[in-house]
Design a protein around this motif. Structure first.
Motif, PDB file in Angstrom:
ATOM      1  N   GLU A 132       2.768   6.527   8.181  1.00 54.30           N
ATOM      2  CA  GLU A 132       2.209   6.541   7.064  1.00 54.30           C
ATOM      3  C   GLU A 132       3.023   6.988   5.781  1.00 54.30           C
ATOM      4  O   GLU A 132       3.036   7.588   5.044  1.00 54.30           O
ATOM      5  CB  GLU A 132       1.068   8.006   7.010  1.00 54.30           C
ATOM      6  CG  GLU A 132      -0.147   7.583   7.795  1.00 54.30           C
ATOM      7  CD  GLU A 132      -0.846   6.536   7.353  1.00 54.30           C
ATOM      8  OE1 GLU A 132      -1.043   6.206   6.106  1.00 54.30           O
ATOM      9  OE2 GLU A 132      -2.001   6.187   8.260  1.00 54.30           O
ATOM     10  N   ASP A 159       4.282   4.953   3.658  1.00 55.78           N
ATOM     11  CA  ASP A 159       3.806   4.411   2.393  1.00 55.78           C
ATOM     12  C   ASP A 159       2.581   4.900   1.595  1.00 55.78           C
ATOM     13  O   ASP A 159       1.994   4.694   0.677  1.00 55.78           O
ATOM     14  CB  ASP A 159       3.325   2.918   2.517  1.00 55.78           C
ATOM     15  CG  ASP A 159       2.584   2.546   3.763  1.00 55.78           C
ATOM     16  OD1 ASP A 159       2.174   3.447   4.235  1.00 55.78           O
ATOM     17  OD2 ASP A 159       2.123   1.397   3.797  1.00 55.78           O
ATOM     18  N   GLU A 216       1.353   0.812  -5.962  1.00 57.67           N
ATOM     19  CA  GLU A 216       1.553  -0.255  -5.567  1.00 57.67           C
ATOM     20  C   GLU A 216       2.797  -1.038  -5.673  1.00 57.67           C
ATOM     21  O   GLU A 216       3.275  -1.630  -4.718  1.00 57.67           O
ATOM     22  CB  GLU A 216       0.370  -1.219  -6.416  1.00 57.67           C
ATOM     23  CG  GLU A 216      -0.064  -2.506  -5.915  1.00 57.67           C
ATOM     24  CD  GLU A 216      -0.633  -2.316  -4.506  1.00 57.67           C
ATOM     25  OE1 GLU A 216      -0.671  -3.649  -3.913  1.00 57.67           O
ATOM     26  OE2 GLU A 216      -1.249  -1.393  -4.429  1.00 57.67           O
ATOM     27  N   VAL A 253       5.085   0.189  -3.029  1.00 56.78           N
ATOM     28  CA  VAL A 253       4.683  -0.126  -1.772  1.00 56.78           C
ATOM     29  C   VAL A 253       5.407  -1.624  -1.590  1.00 56.78           C
ATOM     30  O   VAL A 253       5.900  -2.179  -0.440  1.00 56.78           O
ATOM     31  CB  VAL A 253       3.232  -0.188  -1.460  1.00 56.78           C
ATOM     32  CG1 VAL A 253       2.804  -0.925  -0.247  1.00 56.78           C
ATOM     33  CG2 VAL A 253       2.666   1.228  -1.417  1.00 56.78           C
ATOM     34  N   THR A 270       0.037   2.521   9.078  1.00 60.83           N
ATOM     35  CA  THR A 270      -0.263   2.365   7.913  1.00 60.83           C
ATOM     36  C   THR A 270      -1.909   1.776   7.770  1.00 60.83           C
ATOM     37  O   THR A 270      -2.466   1.529   8.634  1.00 60.83           O
ATOM     38  CB  THR A 270       0.498   1.349   7.100  1.00 60.83           C
ATOM     39  OG1 THR A 270       0.264   1.459   5.934  1.00 60.83           O
ATOM     40  CG2 THR A 270       0.385   0.106   7.811  1.00 60.83           C
ATOM     41  N   HIS A 271      -2.300   2.365   6.526  1.00 63.22           N
ATOM     42  CA  HIS A 271      -3.460   2.104   5.987  1.00 63.22           C
ATOM     43  C   HIS A 271      -3.638   0.867   4.749  1.00 63.22           C
ATOM     44  O   HIS A 271      -4.565   0.454   4.446  1.00 63.22           O
ATOM     45  CB  HIS A 271      -4.658   3.081   5.512  1.00 63.22           C
ATOM     46  CG  HIS A 271      -4.970   3.820   6.761  1.00 63.22           C
ATOM     47  ND1 HIS A 271      -4.140   4.839   7.261  1.00 63.22           N
ATOM     48  CD2 HIS A 271      -5.939   3.904   7.482  1.00 63.22           C
ATOM     49  CE1 HIS A 271      -4.701   5.477   8.295  1.00 63.22           C
ATOM     50  NE2 HIS A 271      -6.152   5.066   8.353  1.00 63.22           N
ATOM     51  N   ASN A 272      -2.453   0.453   4.500  1.00 54.25           N
ATOM     52  CA  ASN A 272      -2.017   0.172   3.226  1.00 54.25           C
ATOM     53  C   ASN A 272      -1.997  -1.516   3.520  1.00 54.25           C
ATOM     54  O   ASN A 272      -1.416  -1.906   4.485  1.00 54.25           O
ATOM     55  CB  ASN A 272      -0.650   0.543   2.479  1.00 54.25           C
ATOM     56  CG  ASN A 272      -0.725  -0.293   1.196  1.00 54.25           C
ATOM     57  OD1 ASN A 272      -0.593  -1.366   0.841  1.00 54.25           O
ATOM     58  ND2 ASN A 272      -0.678   0.753   0.042  1.00 54.25           N
ATOM     59  N   GLN A 273      -2.886  -2.454   3.074  1.00 58.58           N
ATOM     60  CA  GLN A 273      -2.884  -3.956   3.133  1.00 58.58           C
ATOM     61  C   GLN A 273      -1.797  -4.605   2.825  1.00 58.58           C
ATOM     62  O   GLN A 273      -1.419  -5.470   3.593  1.00 58.58           O
ATOM     63  CB  GLN A 273      -4.235  -4.512   2.574  1.00 58.58           C
ATOM     64  CG  GLN A 273      -5.823  -4.007   2.961  1.00 58.58           C
ATOM     65  CD  GLN A 273      -6.993  -4.577   2.283  1.00 58.58           C
ATOM     66  OE1 GLN A 273      -6.582  -5.231   1.372  1.00 58.58           O
ATOM     67  NE2 GLN A 273      -7.934  -3.880   2.619  1.00 58.58           N
ATOM     68  N   ARG A 274      -1.188  -4.057   1.857  1.00 53.13           N
ATOM     69  CA  ARG A 274       0.020  -4.678   1.306  1.00 53.13           C
ATOM     70  C   ARG A 274       1.166  -4.619   2.330  1.00 53.13           C
ATOM     71  O   ARG A 274       1.964  -5.454   2.705  1.00 53.13           O
ATOM     72  CB  ARG A 274       0.464  -4.281  -0.049  1.00 53.13           C
ATOM     73  CG  ARG A 274       1.602  -5.285  -0.690  1.00 53.13           C
ATOM     74  CD  ARG A 274       1.688  -4.825  -2.010  1.00 53.13           C
ATOM     75  NE  ARG A 274       3.029  -5.650  -2.732  1.00 53.13           N
ATOM     76  CZ  ARG A 274       3.116  -5.823  -4.079  1.00 53.13           C
ATOM     77  NH1 ARG A 274       2.574  -4.830  -4.939  1.00 53.13           N
ATOM     78  NH2 ARG A 274       3.917  -6.508  -4.492  1.00 53.13           N
ATOM     79  N   THR A 275       1.292  -3.538   3.066  1.00 53.10           N
ATOM     80  CA  THR A 275       2.115  -3.274   4.116  1.00 53.10           C
ATOM     81  C   THR A 275       2.104  -3.964   5.140  1.00 53.10           C
ATOM     82  O   THR A 275       2.685  -4.658   5.908  1.00 53.10           O
ATOM     83  CB  THR A 275       2.203  -1.785   4.291  1.00 53.10           C
ATOM     84  OG1 THR A 275       2.429  -1.008   3.144  1.00 53.10           O
ATOM     85  CG2 THR A 275       3.364  -1.580   5.436  1.00 53.10           C
ATOM     86  N   SER A 320      -2.677  -0.032  12.593  1.00 54.39           N
ATOM     87  CA  SER A 320      -3.587   0.405  11.581  1.00 54.39           C
ATOM     88  C   SER A 320      -4.892   0.670  12.080  1.00 54.39           C
ATOM     89  O   SER A 320      -5.414   0.018  13.220  1.00 54.39           O
ATOM     90  CB  SER A 320      -3.925  -0.758  10.540  1.00 54.39           C
ATOM     91  OG  SER A 320      -4.867  -0.439   9.745  1.00 54.39           O
TER      92      SER A 320
END
Length: 282
Positions: free
Chosen positions: A196, A198, A203, A206, A226-231, A279
């Motif tokens: 985690e 990021d 945005e 990231v 992570t939970h970030n889609q971009r990552t 994720s």
């Protein structure tokens, strides 16, 4: 005179008994003091000296017939402890010499690694922040074994250099990532787990973080939670947990094709492992 002779005889017998009890090896007093009758009569001075000597004997107590054996045993014990003390002192001296040697080597290696990491950190920081400056500083230059390390950063838009504690959460996270990547550029590790990292980034940051991870993937394998889609988009492999049926969790793995980006200035790269991202938002 007869009475006087009897008194002296009785006293002499009493003295002989006392002497025989205390000193059984001594002969009769008459056999030793053969010239007693030629000596002057006993006066107050002699009586006082006699009492003094008797007091000394009483205070000395009984004769210890095993004193010689005890003295020998104590001497052996003393010699043993003396040898042990010498061995301990010799061991302490060797340990102090070894510690001093280790300390010298530690100071030298710490200084070399610190300077190398500081140089890479000054390169990676502006690459991640698209500008700015940063460096590492020692809290005590005179004691490299006990000194602390301060991170001083000046992100773009900031007027002065300041301690990392004064930065925002996102700036702290990105600065920490820059330091981590700087360490990996000096001494790569086969694996790097980021959990985690990021989360506090916006945005734009990231995107910079994702690019840096992809650039570093040719030196180490990154496992990112992570939970970030971009990552997730930069990953070669996604692993997630889903619940298709209520109460039943299922592991889902998706293999993606990796892409290459511009490299961070660094030493010659090693063979490139992949980037795995885990994720819980699969």
């Amino acid at each position: 005179m007869d009475l006087r002779c009897q008194e002296v005889t009785l006293r002499l017998s009493s003295l002989e008994e006392q002497v025989n009890e205390r000193y059984p090896d001594v002969l009769r007093i008459g056999d030793i003091l053969i010239d007693f009758h030629l000596r002057p009569l006993v006066g107050e001075k002699e009586e006082s000296r006699l009492k003094e000597l008797r007091g000394l004997l009483e205070r000395m107590g009984d004769v210890n017939l095993t004193a010689i054996e005890e003295s020998e045993e104590l001497q052996k014990r003393y010699d043993f402890l003396t040898n042990q003390k010498a061995d301990l002192e010799s061991a302490i001296a060797r340990l102090e010499t070894a510690i001093e040697k280790i300390n010298r080597a530690s100071r030298k290696r710490f200084r070399e690694v610190f300077d190398a990491v500081n140089g890479k950190f000054q390169e990676v920081f502006p690459h991640l922040f698209r500008g700015g400056r940063a460096h590492l500083a020692l809290t005590d230059e005179t004691d490299l074994l006990e000194t602390g390390v301060e991170i001083v950063a000046n992100p773009p838009g900031k007027k002065i250099m300041q301690n990392i504690e004064l930065l925002s959460g996102g700036e702290k996270a990105l600065t920490a990532v820059a330091l981590l990547f700087a360490i990996f550029l000096v001494k790569p590790s086969p694996f790097c787990v980021l959990d985690e990292v990021d989360a506090p980034l916006d945005e734009a940051n990231v995107g910079r973080f994702s690019e840096a991870v992809r650039e570093m993937a040719d030196r180490s394998q990154f496992i990112i939670v992570t939970h970030n889609q971009r990552t997730m988009e930069i990953a070669d492999r996604l692993c997630g947990i889903t619940m298709q049926e209520p109460g039943v969790s299922k592991l889902v793995t998706v293999n993606l094709r990796s892409t290459s980006t511009e490299k961070i200035p660094a030493s010659p790269p090693s063979p490139a492992p992949s980037v795995d991202i885990s994720s819980t938002a699969a």
